[in-house]
Design an enzyme around this catalytic site. Structure first.
Site, PDB file in Angstrom:
ATOM      1  N   ASP A 109      -3.360   2.659  -5.601  1.00 29.02           N
ATOM      2  CA  ASP A 109      -2.137   2.602  -4.782  1.00 29.02           C
ATOM      3  C   ASP A 109      -2.000   1.347  -3.940  1.00 29.02           C
ATOM      4  OD1 ASP A 109      -4.291   3.450  -3.193  1.00 29.02           O
ATOM      5  OD2 ASP A 109      -2.944   4.383  -1.762  1.00 29.02           O
ATOM      6  N   GLU A 110      -2.834   0.332  -4.177  1.00 32.07           N
ATOM      7  CA  GLU A 110      -2.715  -0.904  -3.407  1.00 32.07           C
ATOM      8  C   GLU A 110      -2.703  -2.100  -4.346  1.00 32.07           C
ATOM      9  OE1 GLU A 110      -5.638  -1.301  -0.299  1.00 32.07           O
ATOM     10  OE2 GLU A 110      -5.734   0.861  -0.004  1.00 32.07           O
ATOM     11  N   ASP A 116       0.857  -1.187   0.000  1.00 34.24           N
ATOM     12  CA  ASP A 116       0.000   0.000   0.000  1.00 34.24           C
ATOM     13  C   ASP A 116       0.899   1.246   0.000  1.00 34.24           C
ATOM     14  OD1 ASP A 116      -1.804   2.009   0.506  1.00 34.24           O
ATOM     15  OD2 ASP A 116      -2.752   1.028   2.229  1.00 34.24           O
TER      16      ASP A 116
HETATM   17 MG   LIG Z   1      -2.416   4.051   0.349  1.00 33.68          MG
END
Ligand SMILES: [Mg+2]
Length: 413
Positions: free
Chosen positions: A110-111, A14
């Site tokens: 973003d993960e 993450d």
């Molecule tokens: Mg994040």
């Protein structure tokens, strides 16, 4: 049935404070400062989209109004969002993950989950390498969770951040996870959390120890699923990364600074969006067999139409023409338009065979294709600002970030 199955190793990576970290990576002057990526005050969405650690320490939260954030932290540096830059960083992150496995499943920009069961390296070693590589190559940080399933891997990446690794094992999950609130579990939303509270279930441990049958009876399938998650029994697979699967459509949309009042104004925005869509099609070596245009009126209602094209295309001009026509034919102008998006659909490989229906159409197409390829080259060299379609020269309703050039990761870090 599960005993025979080899225990899996799943990582969840993450990116920390993603938008704000990307902006800081590209502009070192922001380093260590209170930074928030916000829709600007003049725009309709004047809220905080992401904040740096320093801004977070001032009490700034995502979703807060700009003015409120500024009041909490007068030194706050407000940066407008650049979604294409974040998308480019997101792809660069995926490329790093793919060095370890082809089982990479994105969850938002973003993960990502990575199934590294078949990688011979120790998972801690992989996690540390990923952390270091991301820092070195992209100038941002990630937190990594390691576990035997996706749900706990995701929980793990939340436990320590930024720039940290947490492992949740069969042995330690009761100690690490069970004390956390249920809402930390994937897919345990606000309504479910409230419902669980009615039964006195507050922590993941409470949930794990509750009779599963009773949860199933009252909350249905979701109750059983959450109970399984809490007990470490999530078996969902990490989906295989597939670039073509991912590119089922290529689209781009914006919310305008002021309402669009007539067809010409909407056309200008469609042309601008189509530039980007065409460029991305050509870059991905894909052709579209159809287009979709979606608008939101100023009463916040969505209208969306699709149509098939007479021949597959990857030209911005063709996409723009088809979308403008579709909009012109279908929109009744009950209300002014606030947001527009253009999407290329029914994609195919650019080398897929097809029979152009008209020789003439093909000749014009060839010429346009050459022109657009040449323009792509110019944009690549000098940035997107280098070329503005004539129709946009006098337009002042586009958000600033649509007119800005895009900096790709790697060049400035
Ligand atoms: Mg994040």
């Amino acid at each position: 049935m599960n005993e025979i199955r080899k225990q899996r190793t799943v990582l969840h990576s993450d990116a920390n404070a993603f938008y704000a970290s990307v902006e800081t990576a590209l502009d070192p002057r922001l380093k260590g400062k209170a930074v928030a990526v916000c829709g600007s005050v003049e725009k309709r969405h004047g809220i905080v989209l992401a904040k740096s650690e320093k801004a977070k320490a001032c009490g700034i939260k995502t979703g807060m109004a700009n003015w409120e954030a500024k009041r909490l932290c007068p030194d706050l540096i407000i940066v407008p969002p650049r979604h294409e830059v974040y998308a480019a960083f997101s792809l660069a992150l995926h490329e790093i993950y793919e060095r370890y496995t082809d089982l990479v499943e994105p969850f938002g920009l973003d993960e990502c989950w990575l199934d590294v069961t078949n990688n011979l390296k120790n998972p801690h070693e992989i996690a540390d390498e990923i952390r270091e590589t991301v820092k070195r190559e992209l100038g941002i940080t990630v937190s990594v969770g390691i576990s035997f399933n996706k749900v706990f891997a995701k929980l793990g990446s939340d436990l320590k951040k930024p720039d940290a690794v947490t492992e949740i094992t069969q042995e330690n999950f009761r100690d690490l996870v069970w004390k956390l609130p249920c809402s930390d579990l994937l897919y345990c939303g606000r309504a479910t959390t409230a419902r669980l509270k009615e039964f006195g279930i507050r922590t993941i441990g409470d949930l794990a120890r509750f009779p599963c049958d009773y949860l199933k009876k009252t909350l249905g399938k979701n109750g059983e699923t959450l109970w399984r998650y809490a007990n470490g029994l999530d078996e969902s697979e990490v989906a295989r990364f597939d670039a073509h699967e991912k590119a089922k459509s290529v689209g781009h949309g914006i919310t305008c600074v002021a309402d669009l009042q007539n067809e010409e104004e909407v056309r200008a925005v469609i042309v601008a969006l189509s530039q980007d869509v065409g460029r991305r099609l050509r870059k991905a070596k894909l052709r579209a067999n159809g287009v979709q245009v979606t608008v939101r009126d100023n009463g916040l209602e969505f209208h969306s139409w699709q149509k098939q094209l007479s021949a597959p295309t990857q030209e911005s001009a063709t996409v723009a023409e088809a979308c403008s026509q579709l909009f012109k034919d279908r929109y009744g102008w009950q209300k002014p338009v606030r947001a527009v998006s253009v999407t290329a659909i029914s994609l195919e490989d650019e080398n897929a065979p097809y029979q152009p229906s008209l020789l003439l159409e093909n000749k014009i197409g060839e010429k346009r294709k050459k022109v657009e390829r040449a323009l792509d080259g110019i944009c690549e060299k000098f940035g997107k600002k280098a070329i503005t379609p004539a129709v946009l020269l006098c337009d002042n309703k586009l958000p600033e970030d649509m007119k800005e050039g895009v900096v790709l990761p790697g060049k400035h870090v």
